[in-house]
Motif scaffolding. Structure first.
Motif, PDB file in Angstrom:
ATOM      1  N   ALA A  14      33.720  30.897  89.286  1.00  0.00           N
ATOM      2  CA  ALA A  14      34.601  30.236  88.310  1.00  0.00           C
ATOM      3  C   ALA A  14      33.796  29.625  87.166  1.00  0.00           C
ATOM      4  N   ALA A  15      32.660  29.024  87.484  1.00  0.00           N
ATOM      5  CA  ALA A  15      31.817  28.419  86.446  1.00  0.00           C
ATOM      6  C   ALA A  15      31.284  29.497  85.494  1.00  0.00           C
ATOM      7  N   LYS A  18      34.032  30.864  83.109  1.00  0.00           N
ATOM      8  CA  LYS A  18      34.326  30.019  81.942  1.00  0.00           C
ATOM      9  C   LYS A  18      33.536  30.476  80.728  1.00  0.00           C
ATOM     10  N   GLU A 104      27.241  23.750  88.885  1.00  0.00           N
ATOM     11  CA  GLU A 104      27.088  23.543  87.443  1.00  0.00           C
ATOM     12  C   GLU A 104      25.645  23.776  87.007  1.00  0.00           C
ATOM     13  N   PRO A 125      26.487  28.471  78.017  1.00  0.00           N
ATOM     14  CA  PRO A 125      27.291  27.358  78.519  1.00  0.00           C
ATOM     15  C   PRO A 125      27.421  26.283  77.441  1.00  0.00           C
ATOM     16  N   GLU A 126      28.482  25.513  77.547  1.00  0.00           N
ATOM     17  CA  GLU A 126      28.739  24.477  76.557  1.00  0.00           C
ATOM     18  C   GLU A 126      27.652  23.402  76.525  1.00  0.00           C
TER      19      GLU A 126
END
Length: 128
Positions: A14-15, A18, A104, A125-126
């Motif tokens: 899921a990570a 994203k 994460e 990633p953000e």
């Protein structure tokens, strides 16, 4: 209705999703892991992911373990198109982390590595 158990692999998949990356649950010899195609074009199936350079990501030996039982850190390893080990991309957190924090951290490291390896073609990633 049966209760759904979220696994460690579910959290990491899921990570990565994203950021637009699809990982698949795989396994061999009783060990389960996530596989992620390095090239964005190889993401549409597990078979295509194995057909080119790919990352195998492990949470100990069981990526399919319930996330609530997370005990071993995620690690990520680059393999060639023929399955040969090439390099370790992420060797896990030196400090124990809960499942969410470890997920994460691994996703951030893997996505940052993909961005560098692919020349920023891969989603980043953000918070990297």
């Amino acid at each position: 209705m049966a209760e759904v158990t979220i696994t460690e692999g579910d959290l990491l998949a899921a990570a990565l999703a994203k950021a637009g990356r699809q990982a698949f649950l795989g396994g061999e010899g009783g060990v389960s892991y996530l596989i992620l195609a390095v090239a964005p074009a190889g993401q549409d199936s597990e078979e295509r992911a194995y057909g080119g350079p790919h990352l195998l990501m492990y949470a100990g030996e069981h990526a399919d373990r319930p996330a609530a039982e997370h005990r071993e850190p995620w690690s990520a390893h680059l393999h060639g198109a023929y399955g040969d080990y090439v390099a370790t991309v992420f060797d896990g957190s030196p400090a124990p982390l809960d499942a969410a924090a470890d997920t994460e951290l691994c996703a951030t490291k893997v996505l940052a590595w993909l961005g560098e390896y692919l020349g920023d073609v891969a989603p980043r990633p953000e918070n990297a």
